[in-house]
Motif scaffolding. Structure first.
Motif, mmCIF file in Angstrom:
data_model
loop_
_atom_site.group_PDB
_atom_site.id
_atom_site.type_symbol
_atom_site.label_atom_id
_atom_site.label_comp_id
_atom_site.label_asym_id
_atom_site.label_seq_id
_atom_site.Cartn_x
_atom_site.Cartn_y
_atom_site.Cartn_z
ATOM 1 N N GLY A 48 0.734 -1.180 0.083
ATOM 2 C CA GLY A 48 0.206 -0.116 -0.022
ATOM 3 C C GLY A 48 0.753 1.293 0.040
ATOM 4 N N ARG A 49 0.458 2.433 -0.145
ATOM 5 C CA ARG A 49 1.050 3.560 -0.590
ATOM 6 C C ARG A 49 1.694 3.939 0.816
ATOM 7 N N LEU A 296 0.499 4.343 -8.260
ATOM 8 C CA LEU A 296 0.686 4.756 -6.964
ATOM 9 C C LEU A 296 -0.512 4.973 -6.096
ATOM 10 N N GLY A 297 -1.585 5.166 -6.558
ATOM 11 C CA GLY A 297 -3.092 5.287 -5.902
ATOM 12 C C GLY A 297 -3.172 6.933 -5.810
ATOM 13 N N LEU A 298 -2.310 7.569 -6.568
ATOM 14 C CA LEU A 298 -2.670 9.142 -6.406
ATOM 15 C C LEU A 298 -3.491 9.691 -7.271
ATOM 16 N N VAL A 299 -3.903 9.124 -8.676
ATOM 17 C CA VAL A 299 -4.615 9.515 -9.601
ATOM 18 C C VAL A 299 -5.526 8.206 -10.102
ATOM 19 N N SER A 300 -6.623 8.404 -10.512
ATOM 20 C CA SER A 300 -7.622 7.308 -11.060
ATOM 21 C C SER A 300 -8.018 7.690 -12.307
ATOM 22 N N LYS A 301 -8.300 6.733 -13.212
ATOM 23 C CA LYS A 301 -9.200 7.020 -14.392
ATOM 24 C C LYS A 301 -10.601 6.824 -14.274
ATOM 25 N N GLU A 302 -11.654 7.439 -14.466
ATOM 26 C CA GLU A 302 -12.997 7.297 -14.120
ATOM 27 C C GLU A 302 -13.631 7.327 -15.686
ATOM 28 N N TYR A 303 -14.798 6.420 -15.816
ATOM 29 C CA TYR A 303 -15.479 6.192 -16.937
ATOM 30 C C TYR A 303 -17.113 6.579 -16.377
ATOM 31 N N SER A 309 -15.425 0.859 -21.140
ATOM 32 C CA SER A 309 -14.221 1.384 -22.028
ATOM 33 C C SER A 309 -14.804 2.450 -22.905
ATOM 34 N N THR A 310 -14.285 3.735 -22.799
ATOM 35 C CA THR A 310 -14.997 4.752 -23.400
ATOM 36 C C THR A 310 -14.096 5.979 -23.819
ATOM 37 N N LYS A 311 -14.130 6.702 -24.964
ATOM 38 C CA LYS A 311 -13.262 7.829 -25.090
ATOM 39 C C LYS A 311 -13.487 8.912 -24.076
ATOM 40 N N ARG A 312 -14.516 8.763 -23.328
ATOM 41 C CA ARG A 312 -14.909 9.743 -22.590
ATOM 42 C C ARG A 312 -14.556 9.847 -21.144
ATOM 43 N N SER A 313 -13.678 8.951 -21.093
ATOM 44 C CA SER A 313 -12.966 8.807 -19.653
ATOM 45 C C SER A 313 -12.037 10.034 -19.241
ATOM 46 N N ILE A 314 -12.234 10.343 -17.789
ATOM 47 C CA ILE A 314 -11.398 11.300 -17.385
ATOM 48 C C ILE A 314 -10.411 10.887 -16.313
ATOM 49 N N TYR A 315 -9.521 11.930 -15.824
ATOM 50 C CA TYR A 315 -8.706 11.542 -14.803
ATOM 51 C C TYR A 315 -8.967 12.334 -13.404
ATOM 52 N N LYS A 316 -8.812 12.050 -12.379
ATOM 53 C CA LYS A 316 -9.167 12.896 -11.436
ATOM 54 C C LYS A 316 -7.943 12.121 -10.260
ATOM 55 N N ILE A 317 -7.598 13.170 -9.275
ATOM 56 C CA ILE A 317 -6.711 12.846 -8.098
ATOM 57 C C ILE A 317 -7.594 12.155 -7.191
ATOM 58 N N GLU A 318 -6.974 10.985 -6.807
ATOM 59 C CA GLU A 318 -7.764 9.989 -6.158
ATOM 60 C C GLU A 318 -7.491 10.345 -4.536
ATOM 61 N N ASP A 319 -6.130 10.841 -4.102
ATOM 62 C CA ASP A 319 -5.763 10.997 -2.819
ATOM 63 C C ASP A 319 -6.130 12.465 -2.558
ATOM 64 N N ASN A 320 -7.144 12.799 -1.446
ATOM 65 C CA ASN A 320 -7.525 13.952 -1.118
ATOM 66 C C ASN A 320 -6.440 15.056 -0.714
ATOM 67 N N MET A 321 -5.567 14.314 0.203
ATOM 68 C CA MET A 321 -4.559 15.279 0.713
ATOM 69 C C MET A 321 -3.728 15.941 -0.804
ATOM 70 N N PHE A 322 -3.404 15.069 -1.498
ATOM 71 C CA PHE A 322 -2.508 15.397 -2.856
ATOM 72 C C PHE A 322 -3.545 16.536 -3.381
ATOM 73 N N ARG A 323 -4.708 16.035 -3.616
ATOM 74 C CA ARG A 323 -5.579 17.411 -4.488
ATOM 75 C C ARG A 323 -5.839 18.351 -3.579
#
Length: 480
Positions: A48-49, A296-303, A309-323
């Motif tokens: 784990g991280r 590393l569990g810091l970012v996630s790819k969301e659909y 599986s889609t071209k409309r995927s987005i990225y978000k910061i998964e770790d709130n402390m980092f965000r």
């Protein structure tokens, strides 16, 4: 309409009654103890991280057991072999000639008695001594049937542990008897860390720590949320002032590039082309950097919910402390260093904190859907998966978004999560309208809010709709 009014289940556990660092790790501790009691060879992989509490968990497990705990260092093979030799035989003994002899001795010790042998930060040792995994594999294969050893390999490099220890190409593949991916506490698991605060403040504190145990323990219950943020993040000597940048330097070779990518996402870029343009990177290179951050569990790819599986995927910061840090601290480093932390809070954070909490509250609401199913029967169906949906309304051709969606057969749940003081009936009308884009026979509408609902919303005559404010949500969940 159902307005949540569950009887309060006490979440405010006395610090003298339970060790708050372990109450949410009870499942892991129970499983480790079961493995120990089996008496036969066991091999656990724990990863784990950083700051997640892996080492603390292991030390709690071995505190009353016959155990050898070796913490590998980011150094040479010779330095680590010397340290390992001292762990096995004592500080004043000779150093083993090689790792094969050292590891064989551990297995021999466990021939007639239960021995727990822990290698913490195993990736450091594997980097220094490339043959270590193969040596362990040979010893396991030849001695596991007669050994009473309980072997634990622990590491913070998630990609290494998943690929080089658990992966199919690893010499150790198939030999582990259990694996534990240690995750951050969710909001409800983290409540005892700030049990003196009001519900709104608890959510804000969760939003700046991300449920990481090492950060939760830094919260001062005698200070307000504002004072905690200033002391931890906005003071040059604060515990969290340089935490994300230090973690990136430990894990990654190009921290400057990763800094730019995380800052881009924190400031609103979510699609690959937006992130790569903002960072001035080619898309394929940017995607590789994002993959490292995901591992590393810091970012996630969301659909969008329901689309694998889609071209409309987005990225978000998964770790709130980092965000939080990249949203408010990174760009204000010079002002903070100059001693203007309080001014940074007033002018940069206080005015934007409510907007920042929107995504945090969405995550809390998703967590609630799973947590409440453990102890209360108030949901319309069993929810095994939920997610956000976004896309084009087929009738109006406009872009729509639904905060939470979950389905079961011909029944669906649609939810809006509003970090606002009072929610009006217009939110319900909008949610109902958007739910009609989907062809489900039964649609349950949920509205989650920070505080209160208008009287008109409470009296609204819609079938299958439910209202929960943050306090209701906390009351409906009990500690595991």
């Amino acid at each position: 309409m159902i307005l949540a009014s569950c009887k309060l289940v006490s979440l405010f556990i006395s610090f003298t009654e339970v060790n708050i660092l372990f109450y949410a790790r009870s499942t892991e501790l129970e499983r480790l103890n079961e493995m120990h009691e089996s008496g036969k060879f066991e091999f656990a992989v724990i990863y784990g991280r950083r700051r997640i509490g892996k080492t603390t968990l292991i030390r709690e497990f071995i505190k009353d057991k016959n155990a050898k705990f070796f913490a590998a260092s980011e150094s040479t093979a010779a330095v680590n072999l010397r340290a390992l030799s001292h762990i096995i035989n004592g500080k004043n003994t000779a150093v083993f000639n090689d790792y094969e002899a050292a590891l064989a001795t551990i297995f021999e010790m466990a021939e007639n008695e239960r021995v727990v042998f822990v290698i913490d930060e195993f990736p450091y040792l594997a980097d220094a001594e490339r043959s270590i995994s193969s040596l362990l594999q040979i010893l396991i294969d030849h001695r596991k049937d007669t050994s009473r050893l309980m072997l634990i390999l622990c590491g913070s490099s998630m990609s290494f542990m998943e690929n080089q220890v658990l992966g199919a190409k690893s010499p150790l593949y198939g030999r582990r008897t259990a694996q534990f991916k240690i995750m951050p506490f969710n909001f409800f698991e983290s409540l005892p860390f700030y049990n003196t605060f009001e519900p709104t403040d608890k959510a804000m504190l969760y939003g700046i720590t991300g449920g990481i145990p090492a950060y939760l323990t830094k919260i001062d219950p005698e200070k307000s949320v504002r004072e905690n943020i200033i002391a931890l993040y906005l003071t040059p000597s604060g515990n969290m002032f340089e935490e994300p940048s230090n973690l990136l330097k430990q894990e990654l070779r190009e921290p400057a590039t990763y800094n730019a990518i995380i800052e881009a996402i924190a400031s609103g870029a979510s699609r690959l082309n937006e992130i790569s343009t903002k960072c001035k990177l080619e898309s394929n290179k940017c995607a590789k950097y994002l993959s490292s951050l995901i591992s590393l569990g810091l970012v996630s790819k969301e659909y969008p919910y329901g689309e694998a599986s889609t071209k409309r995927s987005i990225y978000k910061i998964e770790d709130n402390m980092f965000r939080f840090w990249y949203r408010f601290v990174f760009a204000n480093t010079s002002a903070i260093t100059a001693g203007l932390g309080e001014q940074v809070f007033t002018h940069e954070i206080e005015t934007q904190l409510s907007a920042y909490m929107g995504l945090v509250f969405e995550a809390i609401c998703k967590q609630w859907l799973f947590e409440v199913q453990k102890n209360a029967n108030i949901l319309p169906f069993f929810i095994s998966k939920s997610g956000r949906w976004w896309g084009t309304n087929p009738e109006t051709r406009t872009q729509e978004e639904i905060d939470i969606m979950a389905t079961s057969g011909n029944t669906a749940l649609f939810a809006e999560c509003k970090w606002k003081n009072e929610i009006g009936v217009d939110v319900l009308h909008e949610l109902h309208r958007k739910s009609k884009m989907f062809n489900y026979a039964v649609r349950h509408l949920y509205i989650f809010a920070r505080n209160d609902f208008s009287e008109k919303l409470i009296r609204a005559e819609y079938e299958h709709f439910n209202l929960f404010n943050l306090n209701d949500m906390i009351n409906a969940v009990s500690v595991r």
